[in-house]
Design a protein around this motif. Structure first.
Motif, PDB file in Angstrom:
ATOM      1  N   ALA A  65       0.833  -1.210   0.000  1.00 43.91           N
ATOM      2  CA  ALA A  65       0.000   0.000   0.000  1.00 43.91           C
ATOM      3  C   ALA A  65       0.871   1.265   0.000  1.00 43.91           C
ATOM      4  CB  ALA A  65      -0.945  -0.002   1.201  1.00 43.91           C
ATOM      5  N   LEU A  66       1.972   1.246   0.748  1.00 37.87           N
ATOM      6  CA  LEU A  66       2.895   2.385   0.738  1.00 37.87           C
ATOM      7  C   LEU A  66       3.462   2.594  -0.661  1.00 37.87           C
ATOM      8  CD1 LEU A  66       4.887   1.806   4.049  1.00 37.87           C
ATOM      9  CD2 LEU A  66       3.337   3.701   3.564  1.00 37.87           C
ATOM     10  N   ARG A  67       3.845   1.489  -1.296  1.00 35.63           N
ATOM     11  CA  ARG A  67       4.369   1.585  -2.664  1.00 35.63           C
ATOM     12  C   ARG A  67       3.306   2.149  -3.601  1.00 35.63           C
ATOM     13  NH1 ARG A  67       6.274  -3.452  -6.337  1.00 35.63           N
ATOM     14  NH2 ARG A  67       4.090  -3.994  -6.045  1.00 35.63           N
ATOM     15  N   GLU A  68       2.075   1.669  -3.478  1.00 36.19           N
ATOM     16  CA  GLU A  68       1.012   2.129  -4.366  1.00 36.19           C
ATOM     17  C   GLU A  68       0.726   3.614  -4.179  1.00 36.19           C
ATOM     18  OE1 GLU A  68      -0.406   0.656  -6.970  1.00 36.19           O
ATOM     19  OE2 GLU A  68       1.062  -0.906  -6.563  1.00 36.19           O
ATOM     20  N   ALA A  69       0.761   4.099  -2.952  1.00 32.29           N
ATOM     21  CA  ALA A  69       0.513   5.524  -2.703  1.00 32.29           C
ATOM     22  C   ALA A  69       1.582   6.384  -3.384  1.00 32.29           C
ATOM     23  CB  ALA A  69       0.480   5.794  -1.204  1.00 32.29           C
ATOM     24  N   LEU A  70       2.829   5.983  -3.262  1.00 31.36           N
ATOM     25  CA  LEU A  70       3.906   6.716  -3.915  1.00 31.36           C
ATOM     26  C   LEU A  70       3.832   6.538  -5.427  1.00 31.36           C
ATOM     27  CD1 LEU A  70       6.422   8.453  -3.777  1.00 31.36           C
ATOM     28  CD2 LEU A  70       7.743   6.370  -3.273  1.00 31.36           C
ATOM     29  N   ALA A  71       3.508   5.341  -5.872  1.00 28.68           N
ATOM     30  CA  ALA A  71       3.398   5.062  -7.305  1.00 28.68           C
ATOM     31  C   ALA A  71       2.331   5.943  -7.957  1.00 28.68           C
ATOM     32  CB  ALA A  71       3.092   3.586  -7.540  1.00 28.68           C
ATOM     33  N   GLN A  72       1.249   6.198  -7.259  1.00 33.20           N
ATOM     34  CA  GLN A  72       0.200   7.057  -7.813  1.00 33.20           C
ATOM     35  C   GLN A  72       0.720   8.463  -8.063  1.00 33.20           C
ATOM     36  OE1 GLN A  72      -2.891   6.234  -9.021  1.00 33.20           O
ATOM     37  NE2 GLN A  72      -2.618   8.290  -9.831  1.00 33.20           N
ATOM     38  N   ARG A  73       1.519   8.960  -7.147  1.00 30.60           N
ATOM     39  CA  ARG A  73       2.093  10.307  -7.325  1.00 30.60           C
ATOM     40  C   ARG A  73       3.065  10.335  -8.502  1.00 30.60           C
ATOM     41  NH1 ARG A  73       1.685  13.522  -2.644  1.00 30.60           N
ATOM     42  NH2 ARG A  73       2.545  15.163  -3.941  1.00 30.60           N
ATOM     43  N   LEU A  74       3.837   9.259  -8.663  1.00 29.32           N
ATOM     44  CA  LEU A  74       4.755   9.192  -9.802  1.00 29.32           C
ATOM     45  C   LEU A  74       3.990   9.020 -11.113  1.00 29.32           C
ATOM     46  CD1 LEU A  74       7.597   7.046  -8.224  1.00 29.32           C
ATOM     47  CD2 LEU A  74       7.603   9.519  -8.647  1.00 29.32           C
ATOM     48  N   ALA A  75       2.883   8.282 -11.067  1.00 27.23           N
ATOM     49  CA  ALA A  75       2.044   8.108 -12.257  1.00 27.23           C
ATOM     50  C   ALA A  75       1.426   9.439 -12.682  1.00 27.23           C
ATOM     51  CB  ALA A  75       0.963   7.059 -12.000  1.00 27.23           C
ATOM     52  N   ASP A  76       1.123  10.298 -11.715  1.00 31.03           N
ATOM     53  CA  ASP A  76       0.606  11.621 -12.051  1.00 31.03           C
ATOM     54  C   ASP A  76       1.626  12.415 -12.864  1.00 31.03           C
ATOM     55  OD1 ASP A  76      -1.725  11.034 -10.656  1.00 31.03           O
ATOM     56  OD2 ASP A  76      -1.138  12.184  -8.869  1.00 31.03           O
ATOM     57  N   ARG A  77       2.894  12.167 -12.630  1.00 28.85           N
ATOM     58  CA  ARG A  77       3.969  12.858 -13.352  1.00 28.85           C
ATOM     59  C   ARG A  77       4.268  12.217 -14.704  1.00 28.85           C
ATOM     60  NH1 ARG A  77       9.026  13.561  -9.229  1.00 28.85           N
ATOM     61  NH2 ARG A  77       7.992  14.909  -7.713  1.00 28.85           N
ATOM     62  N   TRP A  78       4.446  10.887 -14.692  1.00 23.58           N
ATOM     63  CA  TRP A  78       5.033  10.201 -15.839  1.00 23.58           C
ATOM     64  C   TRP A  78       4.113   9.161 -16.484  1.00 23.58           C
ATOM     65  CZ3 TRP A  78       9.308   9.468 -11.852  1.00 23.58           C
ATOM     66  CH2 TRP A  78      10.117  10.593 -11.798  1.00 23.58           C
ATOM     67  N   GLY A  79       2.883   9.086 -16.039  1.00 24.16           N
ATOM     68  CA  GLY A  79       1.966   8.107 -16.606  1.00 24.16           C
ATOM     69  C   GLY A  79       2.022   6.780 -15.863  1.00 24.16           C
ATOM     70  N   GLU A  80       1.229   5.856 -16.357  1.00 23.77           N
ATOM     71  CA  GLU A  80       1.145   4.545 -15.701  1.00 23.77           C
ATOM     72  C   GLU A  80       2.501   3.842 -15.743  1.00 23.77           C
ATOM     73  OE1 GLU A  80      -1.441   3.277 -13.908  1.00 23.77           O
ATOM     74  OE2 GLU A  80      -2.171   5.319 -14.207  1.00 23.77           O
ATOM     75  N   PRO A  81       2.829   3.124 -14.674  1.00 23.33           N
ATOM     76  CA  PRO A  81       4.135   2.447 -14.634  1.00 23.33           C
ATOM     77  C   PRO A  81       4.157   1.200 -15.506  1.00 23.33           C
ATOM     78  CG  PRO A  81       2.867   1.856 -12.706  1.00 23.33           C
ATOM     79  CD  PRO A  81       2.063   2.902 -13.450  1.00 23.33           C
ATOM     80  N   GLN A  82       5.352   0.800 -15.846  1.00 20.92           N
ATOM     81  CA  GLN A  82       5.577  -0.521 -16.409  1.00 20.92           C
ATOM     82  C   GLN A  82       5.788  -1.450 -15.217  1.00 20.92           C
ATOM     83  OE1 GLN A  82       8.661  -0.775 -19.416  1.00 20.92           O
ATOM     84  NE2 GLN A  82       8.440   1.415 -19.805  1.00 20.92           N
ATOM     85  N   TRP A  83       5.215  -2.624 -15.283  1.00 25.10           N
ATOM     86  CA  TRP A  83       5.431  -3.623 -14.239  1.00 25.10           C
ATOM     87  C   TRP A  83       6.500  -4.591 -14.722  1.00 25.10           C
ATOM     88  CZ3 TRP A  83       3.744  -4.279  -9.326  1.00 25.10           C
ATOM     89  CH2 TRP A  83       2.716  -3.447  -8.890  1.00 25.10           C
ATOM     90  N   ALA A  84       7.381  -4.954 -13.832  1.00 23.15           N
ATOM     91  CA  ALA A  84       8.431  -5.922 -14.166  1.00 23.15           C
ATOM     92  C   ALA A  84       8.438  -7.017 -13.114  1.00 23.15           C
ATOM     93  CB  ALA A  84       9.793  -5.241 -14.208  1.00 23.15           C
ATOM     94  N   SER A  85       8.320  -8.253 -13.553  1.00 27.35           N
ATOM     95  CA  SER A  85       8.525  -9.386 -12.665  1.00 27.35           C
ATOM     96  C   SER A  85      10.026  -9.611 -12.582  1.00 27.35           C
ATOM     97  CB  SER A  85       7.846 -10.636 -13.206  1.00 27.35           C
ATOM     98  OG  SER A  85       8.255 -11.756 -12.449  1.00 27.35           O
ATOM     99  N   LEU A  86      10.558  -9.637 -11.386  1.00 29.65           N
ATOM    100  CA  LEU A  86      11.993  -9.819 -11.220  1.00 29.65           C
ATOM    101  C   LEU A  86      12.359 -11.265 -10.921  1.00 29.65           C
ATOM    102  CD1 LEU A  86      12.760  -6.513  -9.322  1.00 29.65           C
ATOM    103  CD2 LEU A  86      13.092  -7.026 -11.743  1.00 29.65           C
ATOM    104  N   ASP A  87      11.365 -12.141 -10.834  1.00 34.60           N
ATOM    105  CA  ASP A  87      11.650 -13.563 -10.625  1.00 34.60           C
ATOM    106  C   ASP A  87      12.506 -14.117 -11.762  1.00 34.60           C
ATOM    107  OD1 ASP A  87      10.214 -13.658  -8.261  1.00 34.60           O
ATOM    108  OD2 ASP A  87       8.372 -14.364  -9.226  1.00 34.60           O
ATOM    109  N   GLY A  88      12.151 -13.768 -12.993  1.00 32.45           N
ATOM    110  CA  GLY A  88      12.912 -14.248 -14.146  1.00 32.45           C
ATOM    111  C   GLY A  88      14.329 -13.704 -14.161  1.00 32.45           C
ATOM    112  N   VAL A  89      14.495 -12.460 -13.743  1.00 38.24           N
ATOM    113  CA  VAL A  89      15.822 -11.864 -13.659  1.00 38.24           C
ATOM    114  C   VAL A  89      16.665 -12.650 -12.666  1.00 38.24           C
ATOM    115  CG1 VAL A  89      17.088  -9.792 -12.943  1.00 38.24           C
ATOM    116  CG2 VAL A  89      15.024  -9.575 -14.334  1.00 38.24           C
TER     117      VAL A  89
END
Length: 151
Positions: A65-89
């Motif tokens: 939830a903390l990540r999502e709250a901050l992510a929303q503010r960043l999305a307001d600036r730069w648009g919707e985020p790209q999601w990356a699964s790091l399991d494969g990495v």
């Protein structure tokens, strides 16, 4: 740290030069605070998580939830985020057939997924994720600023 301070930290790191070697001097950093081409900063850290499975689940949800709250503010600036699964990495790094550059190799070892934006002003990647090195370790909200493209 408040969202306003988290955003200010991200903005500062987007503008700062990267360390020339590993182990720069980012205050509040997690593990290696950076290296050539990246900064890593710990924005929040949980307390002792040895409260049992139910408490761990609630704490994990709190950090998401903390990540999502901050992510929303960043999305307001730069648009919707790209999601990356790091399991494969992580798996690709473990197999050893492919070189996975930092910070991605380390992130894959302790972060299941991440949200990413390309900061328009600098062209750098801004990455948010919840990290946990092991079941007996704390949850951490991390921001990574890098000019190294995701693998």
């Amino acid at each position: 740290m408040t969202i306003a301070r988290q955003l200010a930290t991200i903005d500062r790191l987007c503008a700062e030069d990267f360390p020339t070697g590993h182990g720069g001097s980012v205050a509040g950093s997690y593990g290696g605070p950076g290296g050539p081409g990246f900064h890593v900063v710990e924005l929040e850290r949980s307390g002792d998580s040895a409260g049992g499975r139910h408490g761990e689940r609630e704490e994990a949800e709190q950090y998401e939830a903390l990540r999502e709250a901050l992510a929303q503010r960043l999305a307001d600036r730069w648009g919707e985020p790209q999601w990356a699964s790091l399991d494969g990495v992580f798996l690709r790094a473990q197999q050893g057939d492919e070189h996975i550059p930092e910070p991605w190799a380390s992130l894959g070892a302790h972060m299941r997924n991440a949200q990413m934006w390309r900061a328009e002003e600098t062209g750098r990647w801004v990455v948010l994720g919840v990290s946990r090195l092991g079941e007996d370790q704390e949850f951490r909200l991390l921001a990574v600023i890098t000019d190294i493209d995701p693998p």
